[in-house]
Design a protein around this motif. Structure first.
Motif, PDB file in Angstrom:
ATOM      1  N   UNK A  90       0.848  -1.189   0.000  1.00  0.00           N
ATOM      2  CA  UNK A  90       0.000   0.000   0.000  1.00  0.00           C
ATOM      3  C   UNK A  90       0.884   1.240   0.000  1.00  0.00           C
ATOM      4  N   UNK A  91       0.310   2.350  -0.399  1.00  0.00           N
ATOM      5  CA  UNK A  91       1.054   3.613  -0.432  1.00  0.00           C
ATOM      6  C   UNK A  91       0.696   4.461   0.774  1.00  0.00           C
ATOM      7  N   UNK A  92       1.711   5.041   1.398  1.00  0.00           N
ATOM      8  CA  UNK A  92       1.503   5.972   2.506  1.00  0.00           C
ATOM      9  C   UNK A  92       2.618   7.005   2.475  1.00  0.00           C
ATOM     10  N   UNK A  93       2.233   8.271   2.498  1.00  0.00           N
ATOM     11  CA  UNK A  93       3.203   9.371   2.459  1.00  0.00           C
ATOM     12  C   UNK A  93       4.158   9.246   1.270  1.00  0.00           C
ATOM     13  N   UNK A  94       3.628   8.768   0.142  1.00  0.00           N
ATOM     14  CA  UNK A  94       4.429   8.729  -1.071  1.00  0.00           C
ATOM     15  C   UNK A  94       5.405   7.584  -1.163  1.00  0.00           C
ATOM     16  N   UNK A  95       5.357   6.639  -0.217  1.00  0.00           N
ATOM     17  CA  UNK A  95       6.202   5.456  -0.273  1.00  0.00           C
ATOM     18  C   UNK A  95       5.350   4.197  -0.201  1.00  0.00           C
ATOM     19  N   UNK A  96       5.970   3.069  -0.548  1.00  0.00           N
ATOM     20  CA  UNK A  96       5.271   1.799  -0.488  1.00  0.00           C
ATOM     21  C   UNK A  96       5.561   1.087   0.821  1.00  0.00           C
ATOM     22  N   UNK A  97       4.519   0.500   1.421  1.00  0.00           N
ATOM     23  CA  UNK A  97       4.659  -0.256   2.663  1.00  0.00           C
ATOM     24  C   UNK A  97       4.178  -1.684   2.398  1.00  0.00           C
ATOM     25  N   UNK A  98       5.043  -2.649   2.684  1.00  0.00           N
ATOM     26  CA  UNK A  98       4.630  -4.049   2.542  1.00  0.00           C
ATOM     27  C   UNK A  98       3.675  -4.404   3.683  1.00  0.00           C
ATOM     28  N   UNK A  99       2.436  -4.746   3.311  1.00  0.00           N
ATOM     29  CA  UNK A  99       1.406  -5.055   4.290  1.00  0.00           C
ATOM     30  C   UNK A  99       1.325  -6.553   4.575  1.00  0.00           C
ATOM     31  N   UNK A 100       1.679  -7.355   3.570  1.00  0.00           N
ATOM     32  CA  UNK A 100       1.575  -8.805   3.740  1.00  0.00           C
ATOM     33  C   UNK A 100       2.473  -9.506   2.735  1.00  0.00           C
ATOM     34  N   UNK A 101       2.984 -10.679   3.148  1.00  0.00           N
ATOM     35  CA  UNK A 101       3.770 -11.529   2.254  1.00  0.00           C
ATOM     36  C   UNK A 101       3.361 -12.977   2.486  1.00  0.00           C
ATOM     37  N   UNK A 102       3.220 -13.714   1.393  1.00  0.00           N
ATOM     38  CA  UNK A 102       2.892 -15.135   1.467  1.00  0.00           C
ATOM     39  C   UNK A 102       3.964 -15.915   0.724  1.00  0.00           C
TER      40      UNK A 102
END
Length: 246
Positions: A98-110
């Motif tokens: 997801x995007x937050x403050x112009x950067x990408x944040x990994x929310x989940x990995x499988x």
């Protein structure tokens, strides 16, 4: 520097070092030992850091916050079972960003059966232009918002293949919109390719992106250009529909 900024900087340094003493933190951050000690004491009293002898590490209360934040994103609840299926189908690493403050944040990995181990875990931040997931999101943001993100975060390379000019990036974003998915051709990590698709709800808002990442030796040819994109787009579409009516 404001007190809150000092606190955030100290927490970031502890996250980087895993554990550290007052002197090391003060030296690295150019903050007085007294200031560092006072902040760490307050953080310890509130369960945000833990003291081990003369060193400190992040406390599990931050994990509690992280779980609460993660669950605030509907894409997490809706997307996890679908990305789990995607990872199982491909045997590779499935991701939600997801995007937050112009950067990408990994929310989940499988992790599929043959999944790679990469240097980014859940909660890791990346610059959006450096990865397929990020480009899938950028391609569906307003152009002025993309310009703002570039102005704030720049176009620094992660590898020699990273797109580092506005013209090259915008050309790639147009291709992503046309075909419905993004390709990361060793742009964030050498030897790793990624196929990503945006999650867009029926109000036209891009909520994040999902992807499959794997080694160049496996993600190539028709598998890279046809089979995996179809699976990733299908996954993104299912999540988009479920999010739209959740």
């Amino acid at each position: 520097m404001l007190a809150v900024e000092n606190t955030v900087t100290i927490l970031e340094k502890l996250a980087e070092l895993n554990r550290a003493g007052v002197t090391d933190i003060a030296s690295d951050l150019d903050i007085t030992k007294g200031t560092v000690h006072n902040h760490l004491t307050t953080l310890e009293e509130n369960g945000l850091v833990v003291r081990d002898g003369d060193q400190f590490r992040l406390g599990l209360r931050l994990f509690e916050f992280g779980e609460q934040i993660k669950n605030q994103h509907k894409i997490y609840d809706v997307g996890v079972p679908e990305v789990d299926k995607l990872a199982e189908q491909t045997g590779e690493l499935g991701n939600i960003l997801v995007e937050e403050h112009g950067q990408g944040i990994y929310l989940y990995r499988a992790r599929g059966e043959n999944a790679l181990s990469l240097d980014t875990g859940i909660g890791s931040r990346i610059n959006l232009h450096q990865a397929g997931l990020g480009k899938a999101i950028l391609a569906h943001l307003p152009e002025e918002r993309v310009d703002e993100i570039i102005d704030e975060h720049g176009l620094e390379p992660s590898t020699k293949n990273t797109l580092t000019t506005r013209d090259a990036l915008f050309e790639d974003l147009e291709q992503i919109r046309d075909r419905g998915y993004a390709l990361d051709m060793e742009e964030r990590a050498v030897g790793v390719r990624c196929v990503a698709a945006p999650v867009i709800t029926n109000d036209g808002v891009v909520r994040g992106a999902v992807s499959v990442a794997g080694p160049v030796s496996r993600l190539r040819g028709d598998y890279l250009e046809t089979e995996v994109p179809e699976l990733v787009k299908l996954t993104a579409n299912v999540i988009s529909i479920n999010l739209s009516y959740a």
